[in-house]
Design a protein around this motif. Sequence first.
Motif, PDB file in Angstrom:
ATOM      1  N   LEU A  97       0.837  -1.192   0.000  1.00  8.01           N
ATOM      2  CA  LEU A  97       0.000   0.000   0.000  1.00  8.01           C
ATOM      3  C   LEU A  97       0.876   1.248   0.000  1.00  8.01           C
ATOM      4  N   PRO A  98       0.421   2.331  -0.590  1.00  4.69           N
ATOM      5  CA  PRO A  98       1.195   3.575  -0.565  1.00  4.69           C
ATOM      6  C   PRO A  98       1.370   4.073   0.872  1.00  4.69           C
ATOM      7  N   PRO A  99       2.597   4.328   1.299  1.00  5.38           N
ATOM      8  CA  PRO A  99       2.812   4.795   2.684  1.00  5.38           C
ATOM      9  C   PRO A  99       2.057   6.074   3.012  1.00  5.38           C
ATOM     10  N   SER A 100       1.913   6.976   2.054  1.00  7.27           N
ATOM     11  CA  SER A 100       1.217   8.238   2.328  1.00  7.27           C
ATOM     12  C   SER A 100      -0.245   7.998   2.692  1.00  7.27           C
ATOM     13  N   LEU A 101      -0.880   7.033   2.030  1.00  7.74           N
ATOM     14  CA  LEU A 101      -2.275   6.713   2.335  1.00  7.74           C
ATOM     15  C   LEU A 101      -2.399   6.147   3.743  1.00  7.74           C
ATOM     16  N   VAL A 102      -1.508   5.242   4.086  1.00  8.12           N
ATOM     17  CA  VAL A 102      -1.569   4.606   5.401  1.00  8.12           C
ATOM     18  C   VAL A 102      -1.199   5.603   6.493  1.00  8.12           C
ATOM     19  N   GLU A 103      -0.268   6.495   6.204  1.00  6.67           N
ATOM     20  CA  GLU A 103       0.093   7.528   7.178  1.00  6.67           C
ATOM     21  C   GLU A 103      -1.119   8.388   7.523  1.00  6.67           C
ATOM     22  N   GLN A 104      -1.903   8.759   6.524  1.00 10.10           N
ATOM     23  CA  GLN A 104      -3.106   9.540   6.771  1.00 10.10           C
ATOM     24  C   GLN A 104      -4.105   8.746   7.607  1.00 10.10           C
ATOM     25  N   THR A 105      -4.261   7.473   7.262  1.00  7.30           N
ATOM     26  CA  THR A 105      -5.223   6.622   7.970  1.00  7.30           C
ATOM     27  C   THR A 105      -4.814   6.428   9.423  1.00  7.30           C
ATOM     28  N   LEU A 106      -3.522   6.135   9.654  1.00  7.42           N
ATOM     29  CA  LEU A 106      -3.044   5.935  11.019  1.00  7.42           C
ATOM     30  C   LEU A 106      -3.149   7.224  11.832  1.00  7.42           C
ATOM     31  N   THR A 107      -2.830   8.350  11.209  1.00  2.81           N
ATOM     32  CA  THR A 107      -2.895   9.626  11.918  1.00  2.81           C
ATOM     33  C   THR A 107      -4.319   9.936  12.358  1.00  2.81           C
ATOM     34  N   ARG A 108      -5.305   9.610  11.511  1.00  2.00           N
ATOM     35  CA  ARG A 108      -6.703   9.832  11.896  1.00  2.00           C
ATOM     36  C   ARG A 108      -7.125   8.903  13.031  1.00  2.00           C
ATOM     37  N   ALA A 109      -6.528   7.713  13.083  1.00  2.00           N
ATOM     38  CA  ALA A 109      -6.912   6.747  14.118  1.00  2.00           C
ATOM     39  C   ALA A 109      -6.221   7.014  15.450  1.00  2.00           C
ATOM     40  N   LEU A 110      -5.070   7.689  15.419  1.00  2.00           N
ATOM     41  CA  LEU A 110      -4.301   7.908  16.636  1.00  2.00           C
ATOM     42  C   LEU A 110      -4.839   9.088  17.439  1.00  2.00           C
ATOM     43  N   PRO A 111      -4.870   8.976  18.759  1.00  2.00           N
ATOM     44  CA  PRO A 111      -5.225  10.134  19.589  1.00  2.00           C
ATOM     45  C   PRO A 111      -4.101  11.159  19.554  1.00  2.00           C
ATOM     46  N   MET A 112      -4.424  12.425  19.694  1.00  2.00           N
ATOM     47  CA  MET A 112      -3.427  13.486  19.641  1.00  2.00           C
ATOM     48  C   MET A 112      -2.837  13.818  21.014  1.00  2.00           C
ATOM     49  N   VAL A 113      -3.591  13.536  22.077  1.00  2.00           N
ATOM     50  CA  VAL A 113      -3.129  13.817  23.436  1.00  2.00           C
ATOM     51  C   VAL A 113      -3.407  12.604  24.308  1.00  2.00           C
ATOM     52  N   LEU A 114      -2.434  12.254  25.152  1.00  2.13           N
ATOM     53  CA  LEU A 114      -2.568  11.110  26.048  1.00  2.13           C
ATOM     54  C   LEU A 114      -2.072  11.494  27.432  1.00  2.13           C
ATOM     55  N   SER A 115      -2.624  10.826  28.447  1.00  2.00           N
ATOM     56  CA  SER A 115      -2.108  11.016  29.804  1.00  2.00           C
ATOM     57  C   SER A 115      -2.511   9.823  30.650  1.00  2.00           C
TER      58      SER A 115
END
Length: 379
Positions: free
Chosen positions: A79-97
């Motif tokens: 798969l194109p890395p750019s596509l997966v990077e976008q998908t993973l970024t949308r799935a990942l939380p931006m802040v954690l604690s």
Amino acid sequence: PETTMSTTADATVFDAVPRSMTELLSMADASRRRCLCEGECATSNSTVQICQLCGESVCKSCQRHPKHLFVPADALKRLPPSLVEQTLTRALPMVLSFRSDASVFSRKMLEVELTDAAKDVKKSVWEGWLDRVSKVASTEFTFAKLSRGSVWVATYLGDSCKLELRFQKSPTDAPMWLLYVEQPDMAGELRDILAAPVARATVDINGDTNDFLRVNTVGWQIRAPSRRKLMVGLESGETMVDTFQVTLGVPMDMHKHLPTQQPKTITISRDSGDFSLLDRDITGVYEHCPDCATSLDCLYKRVSTSSIVEESAEDSSRPMFFFHDPERTGLAENDSFVFADNCDRLDYMQNRNEFVKLKAGVRLMSKPNTKQLVSGSAS
């Protein structure tokens, strides 16, 4: 929205964010780097070759030396890395604690749970370790970057600490959280201890992508600032092979202190120490892998396990290696043999999760049917 897929001539394209962990892990596996020429954002058009011994992968255009035991991965989906990077970024939380479950890293809890394990650690090292790790409880981590290498790694930065979410090489293996705290500037025991993660947690891959990455929903395992002592038995087999010095044509009459032979097979056994605390059993018969070009030509892969220890189906499907693993800098006499489930060449600032590390300076037997006992350690 429900995930749909469409097939093009060059890749399988996901049209929406996947709902399940299975789909997300499959995407991560299909887009990870398979050859050094791909870098962080490219995908080679050549067929990927995978070594059946050590797992090294390379595209056919770059296949030169070492020889390895490559077979073409014709059925490998990319798969194109750019596509997966976008998908993973949308799935990942931006802040954690950890604030909703901060007790796991509170100083009081660390002292209660780890005092016995750290009883042999110097007081100054123990206090310094506690000071740094207990700060994690009140730290907020913000998303910093998503890196593509042999696996995908998401990095979150906090105050004097960081979290890494590391995907695995197999889409059936769960991603793992790794927690690091800042090392002191001064060289010493504490700096060496904090080079490795201080805690880890495995992601639950049975949920959906809405909550599977929350750090408070996973069980954290904390690494004590000490190493357990073990005594490991190494026994050479009947057949011997030439050492790398002989293979390279080094004039051995001028270097009579160097060995000329090493075992083709080595049997690893337990001698003393609590081996039950290891993540995986290391005993069994290991066979030399001469074509994979590792340090000192000393890569051994387990070909049969010990009859006294029965591994789970998941563990038995993963390889186990015994090999010489040199440090990036320093003297050769300080390098060690290790047991690990991968023998990859590490990138800068990357650490290997070894199961057992033998004492520095150990060398293999130079005669057949010879046994030696070697001290080692495990974290």
